[in-house]
Design a protein around this motif. Structure first.
Motif, PDB file in Angstrom:
ATOM      1  N   LEU A   2       0.856  -1.184   0.000  1.00 25.07           N
ATOM      2  CA  LEU A   2       0.000   0.000   0.000  1.00 25.07           C
ATOM      3  C   LEU A   2       0.895   1.238   0.000  1.00 25.07           C
ATOM      4  O   LEU A   2       1.795   1.355   0.842  1.00 25.07           O
ATOM      5  N   VAL A   3       0.657   2.152  -0.936  1.00 26.04           N
ATOM      6  CA  VAL A   3       1.462   3.368  -1.038  1.00 26.04           C
ATOM      7  C   VAL A   3       0.550   4.586  -0.940  1.00 26.04           C
ATOM      8  O   VAL A   3      -0.354   4.763  -1.757  1.00 26.04           O
ATOM      9  N   LEU A   4       0.796   5.404   0.071  1.00 26.10           N
ATOM     10  CA  LEU A   4       0.092   6.671   0.236  1.00 26.10           C
ATOM     11  C   LEU A   4       0.938   7.756  -0.420  1.00 26.10           C
ATOM     12  O   LEU A   4       2.130   7.896  -0.112  1.00 26.10           O
ATOM     13  N   VAL A   5       0.338   8.511  -1.326  1.00 28.04           N
ATOM     14  CA  VAL A   5       1.082   9.492  -2.113  1.00 28.04           C
ATOM     15  C   VAL A   5       0.447  10.869  -1.962  1.00 28.04           C
ATOM     16  O   VAL A   5      -0.770  11.017  -2.062  1.00 28.04           O
ATOM     17  N   ASP A   6       1.292  11.859  -1.757  1.00 27.30           N
ATOM     18  CA  ASP A   6       0.875  13.254  -1.743  1.00 27.30           C
ATOM     19  C   ASP A   6       0.793  13.770  -3.180  1.00 27.30           C
ATOM     20  O   ASP A   6       1.421  13.210  -4.084  1.00 27.30           O
ATOM     21  N   LEU A   7       0.043  14.860  -3.378  1.00 30.25           N
ATOM     22  CA  LEU A   7      -0.087  15.444  -4.715  1.00 30.25           C
ATOM     23  C   LEU A   7       0.830  16.648  -4.910  1.00 30.25           C
ATOM     24  O   LEU A   7       1.724  16.641  -5.745  1.00 30.25           O
ATOM     25  N   ASP A   8       0.607  17.700  -4.120  1.00 31.84           N
ATOM     26  CA  ASP A   8       1.257  18.990  -4.357  1.00 31.84           C
ATOM     27  C   ASP A   8       2.738  18.962  -4.015  1.00 31.84           C
ATOM     28  O   ASP A   8       3.126  18.631  -2.886  1.00 31.84           O
ATOM     29  N   ASP A 178       7.535  17.083   5.793  1.00 33.51           N
ATOM     30  CA  ASP A 178       7.856  16.206   6.918  1.00 33.51           C
ATOM     31  C   ASP A 178       6.787  16.219   8.001  1.00 33.51           C
ATOM     32  O   ASP A 178       6.421  15.172   8.530  1.00 33.51           O
ATOM     33  N   ASP A 179       6.275  17.423   8.358  1.00 30.58           N
ATOM     34  CA  ASP A 179       5.355  17.500   9.497  1.00 30.58           C
ATOM     35  C   ASP A 179       3.928  17.124   9.160  1.00 30.58           C
ATOM     36  O   ASP A 179       3.070  17.119  10.043  1.00 30.58           O
ATOM     37  N   THR A 180       3.662  16.785   7.900  1.00 26.64           N
ATOM     38  CA  THR A 180       2.343  16.254   7.533  1.00 26.64           C
ATOM     39  C   THR A 180       2.488  14.852   6.954  1.00 26.64           C
ATOM     40  O   THR A 180       2.097  13.876   7.581  1.00 26.64           O
ATOM     41  N   ASP A 181       3.098  14.735   5.787  1.00 27.39           N
ATOM     42  CA  ASP A 181       3.207  13.444   5.104  1.00 27.39           C
ATOM     43  C   ASP A 181       4.009  12.425   5.914  1.00 27.39           C
ATOM     44  O   ASP A 181       3.560  11.294   6.123  1.00 27.39           O
ATOM     45  N   MET A 182       5.190  12.831   6.336  1.00 27.71           N
ATOM     46  CA  MET A 182       6.058  11.887   7.035  1.00 27.71           C
ATOM     47  C   MET A 182       5.536  11.582   8.444  1.00 27.71           C
ATOM     48  O   MET A 182       5.532  10.435   8.874  1.00 27.71           O
ATOM     49  N   ARG A 183       5.079  12.602   9.134  1.00 29.65           N
ATOM     50  CA  ARG A 183       4.551  12.363  10.482  1.00 29.65           C
ATOM     51  C   ARG A 183       3.288  11.511  10.429  1.00 29.65           C
ATOM     52  O   ARG A 183       3.111  10.595  11.238  1.00 29.65           O
ATOM     53  N   GLY A 189       2.522   3.501  11.008  1.00 31.97           N
ATOM     54  CA  GLY A 189       3.554   2.475  10.930  1.00 31.97           C
ATOM     55  C   GLY A 189       4.113   2.228   9.545  1.00 31.97           C
ATOM     56  O   GLY A 189       4.653   1.150   9.280  1.00 31.97           O
ATOM     57  N   SER A 190       4.008   3.207   8.664  1.00 29.57           N
ATOM     58  CA  SER A 190       4.514   3.016   7.303  1.00 29.57           C
ATOM     59  C   SER A 190       5.981   3.417   7.201  1.00 29.57           C
ATOM     60  O   SER A 190       6.520   4.132   8.055  1.00 29.57           O
TER      61      SER A 190
END
Length: 230
Positions: A2-8, A178-183, A189-190
């Motif tokens: 499963l891969v969660l991907v950001d757009l902007d 970092d403070d949205t996507d990575m956190r 647990g990804s």
């Protein structure tokens, strides 16, 4: 997988398109004698909005209205329409996918990954971008802050993505902030992969397992894991 991907600023050049838009907006503001708005932009005071959960879920016209009201107290409907029309036209004429975006999405598709787009902003604005960029059909699910009522400053949308695909055991989150996507990725647990570009480029990460220059490097991380590498 499963891969969660950001757009902007992960898949498309939102900050660059926005910067061009600001450059085109400045002469308009000066002609309209909107000097306080010009100084607000010149002083980069918009950075104070980075932690606003509410603004992360707004349409463009509502965001502009809120900013102008913040600066002037009130703004006429005609003035707002003029600015919104200009911003909309210039922004989309400069918006495009990064060169590595389609190879990245195609690579994940070949690997059989489930892909979930997790993005901030409003339903209308983000879905319009997806249609304009032609990438909507790559995703098995699309989670937009304006639809859920939660910005990516909270872990809610990341947990929602996980709930949609509970059988997937290997989970990755790919984004530029970092403070949205990575956190958020860490909250579920990804494995977190920070793409170092766009508006947040160069900021020291706290939550990223990997920091990469582009999406092809991010893809290599996942391919290596998929083959049992280290």
């Amino acid at each position: 997988m499963l891969v969660l991907v950001d757009l902007d600023d992960t898949l498309c050049n939102t900050w660059e398109a926005g910067r061009y838009t600001i450059l085109r907006l400045i002469p308009h503001l000066l002609r309209k004698r909107k000097f306080r708005a010009f100084l607000y932009i010149l002083g980069a005071r918009y950075r104070e909005l980075e932690q606003s959960r509410e603004l992360h879920m707004m349409d463009l016209d509502k965001l502009l209205e809120r900013l102008l009201e913040k600066i002037y107290g009130r703004v006429s409907e005609g003035e707002l329409e003029d600015i919104t029309t200009l911003v909309d036209r210039v922004f989309f004429s400069n918006l495009h996918l990064f060169p590595d975006a389609l190879p990245f999405l195609e690579g994940l598709k070949r690997m059989g990954a489930k892909m979930v787009l997790v993005t901030d902003s409003s339903t209308y604005w983000q879905r319009r971008k997806l249609e304009y960029l032609g990438i909507k059909d790559y995703f098995d699910a699309i989670i937009i802050s304006g639809e859920t009522g939660h910005s990516k400053l909270d872990p809610y949308n990341f947990r929602l993505a996980l709930e949609k695909f509970p059988r997937e055991r290997r989970i990755y989150t790919v984004g530029d902030r970092d403070d949205t996507d990575m956190r958020g990725g860490k909250e579920i647990g990804s494995v977190t992969i920070l793409v170092n570009r766009g508006y947040f480029r160069g900021r020291k990460p706290k939550y990223a397992d990997y920091v990469v220059k582009n999406l092809l490097e991010a893809l290599k991380v996942m391919e290596r894991d998929d083959k049992g590498g280290t």
